[in-house]
Design a protein around this motif. Structure first.
Motif, short mmCIF file in Angstrom:
data_model
loop_
_atom_site.label_atom_id
_atom_site.label_comp_id
_atom_site.label_asym_id
_atom_site.label_seq_id
_atom_site.Cartn_x
_atom_site.Cartn_y
_atom_site.Cartn_z
N LYS A 39 0.82 -1.21 0.00
CA LYS A 39 0.00 0.00 0.00
C LYS A 39 0.85 1.26 0.00
N ASN A 40 1.84 1.31 0.87
CA ASN A 40 2.63 2.53 1.01
C ASN A 40 3.65 2.70 -0.11
N GLN A 41 4.08 1.61 -0.73
CA GLN A 41 4.94 1.76 -1.90
C GLN A 41 4.17 2.43 -3.04
N LYS A 42 2.88 2.12 -3.14
CA LYS A 42 2.04 2.78 -4.15
C LYS A 42 1.96 4.28 -3.86
N ASN A 43 1.83 4.63 -2.57
CA ASN A 43 1.80 6.05 -2.20
C ASN A 43 3.12 6.74 -2.55
N ILE A 44 4.21 6.04 -2.32
CA ILE A 44 5.53 6.58 -2.65
C ILE A 44 5.67 6.78 -4.15
N ASP A 45 5.31 5.76 -4.91
CA ASP A 45 5.43 5.85 -6.37
C ASP A 45 4.59 6.98 -6.94
N LYS A 46 3.41 7.16 -6.38
CA LYS A 46 2.52 8.22 -6.85
C LYS A 46 3.16 9.59 -6.62
N LYS A 47 3.76 9.78 -5.45
CA LYS A 47 4.42 11.05 -5.15
C LYS A 47 5.62 11.27 -6.07
N LEU A 48 6.38 10.21 -6.30
CA LEU A 48 7.55 10.34 -7.16
C LEU A 48 7.13 10.67 -8.59
N ASP A 49 6.02 10.08 -9.04
CA ASP A 49 5.52 10.38 -10.38
C ASP A 49 5.16 11.86 -10.53
N LEU A 50 4.73 12.45 -9.44
CA LEU A 50 4.34 13.87 -9.45
C LEU A 50 5.52 14.80 -9.17
N GLY A 51 6.68 14.20 -8.93
CA GLY A 51 7.87 15.00 -8.65
C GLY A 51 7.86 15.62 -7.27
N LEU A 52 7.14 15.02 -6.33
CA LEU A 52 7.01 15.57 -4.98
C LEU A 52 7.97 14.89 -4.01
N ASN A 53 8.28 15.58 -2.94
CA ASN A 53 9.13 15.01 -1.91
C ASN A 53 8.31 14.08 -1.02
N ILE A 54 9.00 13.13 -0.42
CA ILE A 54 8.36 12.22 0.53
C ILE A 54 9.15 12.22 1.83
N PRO A 55 8.54 11.80 2.95
CA PRO A 55 9.21 11.91 4.25
C PRO A 55 10.45 11.04 4.40
N PHE A 56 10.53 9.92 3.66
CA PHE A 56 11.66 9.01 3.82
C PHE A 56 12.43 8.88 2.52
N LYS A 57 13.62 8.33 2.62
CA LYS A 57 14.43 8.10 1.43
C LYS A 57 13.99 6.80 0.76
N HIS A 58 13.56 6.89 -0.47
CA HIS A 58 13.18 5.73 -1.26
C HIS A 58 13.63 5.96 -2.70
N SER A 59 13.70 4.90 -3.46
CA SER A 59 14.03 5.03 -4.88
C SER A 59 13.30 3.96 -5.66
N ARG A 60 13.31 4.09 -6.97
CA ARG A 60 12.56 3.16 -7.80
C ARG A 60 13.04 1.71 -7.66
N ASP A 61 14.35 1.56 -7.46
CA ASP A 61 14.86 0.20 -7.33
C ASP A 61 14.80 -0.30 -5.88
N LYS A 62 14.17 0.53 -5.01
CA LYS A 62 13.92 0.18 -3.62
C LYS A 62 15.20 -0.05 -2.81
N THR A 63 16.27 0.62 -3.20
CA THR A 63 17.51 0.53 -2.43
C THR A 63 17.46 1.53 -1.30
N ASP A 64 16.54 1.30 -0.38
CA ASP A 64 16.37 2.19 0.75
C ASP A 64 16.92 1.56 2.01
N VAL A 65 16.68 2.22 3.15
CA VAL A 65 17.23 1.73 4.40
C VAL A 65 16.72 0.34 4.77
N TYR A 66 15.50 -0.01 4.33
CA TYR A 66 14.95 -1.30 4.67
C TYR A 66 15.66 -2.44 3.93
#
Length: 293
Positions: free
Chosen positions: A263-290
């Protein structure tokens, strides 16, 4: 879906005083108290009551009695991380324990990796326990839920508990409940972009989901977490029962963790598609802290 771990077990505290005050199995309170008595930590930060009902405030606890003040779940954020410097510099703690939600734990792990402004603090963090969290609410949201639903002030509420898709509200002369679907939109904004339900970056994480009433499931995630839990069992501080691998046990944890991530990855992708900032560091290839623990 469950993050890195060494073992999952189902446990509860043995001390009846802890069980009486705790939300479910009393595991966080017991583990922090045992870690203090065993010398793993010399103090810890807990979410203690404040002057406002059901509004927690962080407390540096250096005794078992003070740790017990933080027992029980509060469904609103408590800024435990904000006291890390104070715990070290004012209380002189050299081995700090703390308990937090997944987002708080992520912040702690980041400051341990990049301790800018936290010199002589990050290396003193000796134990990080995590609690399961799907979402958390601002204090005024909790007040609205309670007072609009059951018509009583928060000062009369004796227990809040999320179970079976509802928020149950117990007060001095009755009980009410709210379907969780009616609370959507009231959660903190950042909760909609967090991919961690189970406190994956903690030393050990626990919650009531996946366990029978009065018990908790706990993930031994690091060698430090495993050692603490195993020692507490050996010393008779917590007892163990059979872990349910089925749909009301481990499968439920997998389901909820996947649900939050998807669910939240969809929210992240939607924000990234709009060029908006998000509260955490994420990327398309999901090389994030998790993914890069």
């Amino acid at each position: 879906m469950l993050g890195s771990y060494e073992e999952i077990i189902t446990v509860r505290a043995v001390d009846k005083k802890v069980l009486k005050k705790s939300q479910d199995g009393g595991i966080v309170t017991t583990l922090l108290s045992f870690a203090l008595e065993d010398g793993m930590i010399d103090g810890t930060i807990v979410a203690a009551p404040s002057d406002d009902p059901w509004k927690p405030e962080p407390l540096v606890a250096t005794t078992k009695k003070e740790i017990l003040k933080g027992a029980g779940t509060k469904y609103t954020m408590c800024p435990n991380v904000s006291l890390l410097k104070e715990a070290t510099r004012e209380y002189g703690l050299e081995k700090i324990g703390t308990i937090g939600t997944p987002c708080q734990i992520m912040g702690i792990r980041k400051l341990q990796s990049y301790p800018m402004g936290f010199r002589n603090v990050s290396e003193n963090i000796a134990l990080v326990l995590g609690i399961y969290c799907m979402e958390n609410f601002p204090y005024e949201s909790i007040r609205t839920f309670v007072e609009d639903t059951v018509g009583v002030p928060l000062s009369k509420v004796t227990k809040l508990d999320i179970s079976k898709g509802k928020l149950f509200i117990t007060y001095t002369d009755g009980e009410g409940s709210i379907p969780l679907k009616k609370t959507h939109g009231f959660e903190q904004t950042g909760c909609n972009y967090c991919l961690d339900y189970l406190g994956e970056l903690s030393d050990a994480s626990c919650g009531s989901v996946g366990a029978k009433p009065g018990w908790s499931t706990i993930f031994k995630r690091t060698n430090k977490g495993k050692t603490l839990v195993d020692r507490a069992i050996e010393e008779g501080e917590i007892e163990v029962t059979e872990t349910n691998p089925g749909k009301f046990g481990i499968e439920m944890l997998e389901k909820l963790s996947k649900q939050k991530k998807t669910k939240n990855q969809k929210n992240i992708d939607k924000k990234l598609d709009l060029g908006l900032n998000i509260p955490f560091k994420h990327s398309r290839d999901k090389t994030d802290v998790y993914e890069n623990r």
